[in-house]
Design an enzyme around this catalytic site. Structure first.
Site, mmCIF file in Angstrom:
data_model
loop_
_atom_site.group_PDB
_atom_site.id
_atom_site.type_symbol
_atom_site.label_atom_id
_atom_site.label_comp_id
_atom_site.label_asym_id
_atom_site.label_seq_id
_atom_site.Cartn_x
_atom_site.Cartn_y
_atom_site.Cartn_z
ATOM 1 N N ASP A 103 -34.027 -20.031 -23.494
ATOM 2 C CA ASP A 103 -35.273 -20.065 -24.244
ATOM 3 C C ASP A 103 -36.381 -19.552 -23.317
ATOM 4 O OD1 ASP A 103 -36.665 -21.083 -26.786
ATOM 5 O OD2 ASP A 103 -37.653 -22.336 -25.285
ATOM 6 N N TYR A 148 -44.436 -21.024 -36.530
ATOM 7 C CA TYR A 148 -44.563 -22.177 -35.630
ATOM 8 C C TYR A 148 -45.223 -21.799 -34.304
ATOM 9 C CZ TYR A 148 -40.826 -20.894 -32.371
ATOM 10 O OH TYR A 148 -40.090 -20.276 -31.404
ATOM 11 N N TYR A 231 -46.248 -22.128 -25.002
ATOM 12 C CA TYR A 231 -46.912 -21.581 -26.187
ATOM 13 C C TYR A 231 -48.314 -21.042 -25.942
ATOM 14 C CZ TYR A 231 -42.844 -23.498 -28.335
ATOM 15 O OH TYR A 231 -41.530 -23.750 -28.643
ATOM 16 N N HIS A 296 -29.495 -20.999 -31.659
ATOM 17 C CA HIS A 296 -30.377 -20.931 -30.487
ATOM 18 C C HIS A 296 -29.905 -21.857 -29.365
ATOM 19 C CE1 HIS A 296 -34.027 -19.781 -28.465
ATOM 20 N NE2 HIS A 296 -34.428 -21.027 -28.349
#
Length: 319
Positions: A103, A148, A231, A296
């Site tokens: 990730d 998201y 993020y 994922h």
């Protein structure tokens, strides 16, 4: 699992948690987790590589798991995690390492290999190909407003959304969402956490006991640093001031493992990027393996298959 040792390393003004298994004299492998993950994500791989004669090291990033929370979480940068990784290896007396990331931990691995090229033997990553962080951010901005990633990069939005639930419930919902093959997009008057029905079961490969470990550790750390990185940190400048984003290049041999049902393929432009030769401009020594039924979370979903791929690659590139 009971042979994994847990230590703390003082680096860059913080006490960071490091899980470790394997002989100190063995070739070292550092595992870099993503979100909503922690060192525990790598439980299957750590034991496997240690049994195969390697030293497995899995830190919790600053602000994650059992590691200290930085004094100003909202000022944490992706590159801070890169420098922390180098400092941990220095503290453990490790000069050369295999780097494995999943990730956004894959992005930490890639940038680590750019900044600390001399330390890296080879790289294995999951769920995210290399592209300059600013380019990845642009891809996210091409998605609808309710995507998201766009919601979570907005300061305060995810904190309010997550704050309606305990940490265990938040992790449950994210694992369910991110194991889907679809990207998560909320409507205008809906929050991301509301996309998961409370009655939806966990994926079969992720147990309630596993969830309890994650929940306890996120209860301790909270979500402020994890929301900042990744993020809210993908627009930061990486590399020397004179370098442009196209100058970033991962020179080390790199294996990218992707589940064919990974929702990342639905990111705007992602599938085209993976299939094009453009990625080789940034990662010239790249090999890609696709797992037909993989989502994922392939490292937890198909641990034996993943372990075999990792070990074959490590042994092929052994220093």
């Amino acid at each position: 699992m009971d042979k994994i040792k847990h230590n703390y390393v003082q680096v860059n003004g913080l006490k960071l948690h490091v899980a470790e298994i394997g002989a100190a004299s063995s070739p070292a492998v550092v595992f870099l987790h993503g979100f909503p993950e922690i060192w525990y994500t790598w439980r299957h791989q750590m034991v496997a590589v240690a049994n195969a004669g390697f030293r497995a090291i899995a830190p919790d990033y600053r602000g994650y798991g059992l590691s200290d929370i930085p004094a100003e979480p909202d000022k944490t940068l992706l590159v801070d995690l890169v420098h922390d990784t180098a400092s941990i290896l220095d503290a453990l007396g490790i000069s050369k390492v295999f780097v494995i990331g999943k990730d956004f931990g894959a992005m930490v691995a890639y940038i680590f290999s750019v900044i600390y090229r001399e330390k890296v033997t080879s790289i294995v990553t999951f769920g995210l190909p290399f592209m300059p962080p600013a380019s990845f951010h642009q891809s996210c901005q091409a998605a609808p407003e309710g995507f998201y990633f766009r919601r979570w990069e907005e300061p305060g939005r995810a904190e309010a959304d997550f704050g309606r639930f305990d940490a265990k419930t938040v992790v449950r919902k994210i694992y369910i969402m991110f194991s889907s093959s679809e990207i998560q997009i909320a409507s205008e008057n809906q929050e991301i956490m509301d996309l998961v029905d409370p009655s939806t079961p966990l994926p079969s490969w992720f147990t309630e006991d596993d969830l309890a470990v994650y929940g306890d550790l996120y209860q301790k750390s909270g979500f402020q640093t994890p929301l900042q990185v990744p993020y809210r940190s993908f627009t930061e400048k990486i590399g020397p001031p004179q370098q442009g984003p196209d100058d970033l290049k991962v020179e080390a041999p790199t294996l990218l493992i992707m589940g064919k049902k990974d929702y990342m393929f639905k990111f705007p432009g992602m599938e085209e990027y993976l299939k094009s030769e453009q990625i080789k401009k940034y990662v010239p020594n790249l090999e890609i393996v696709y797992l037909a039924e993989g989502c994922h979370f392939v490292v937890e979903q198909f641990p034996e298959e993943v372990n075999n791929l990792i070990l074959n690659y490590l042994n092929h590139n052994k220093y």
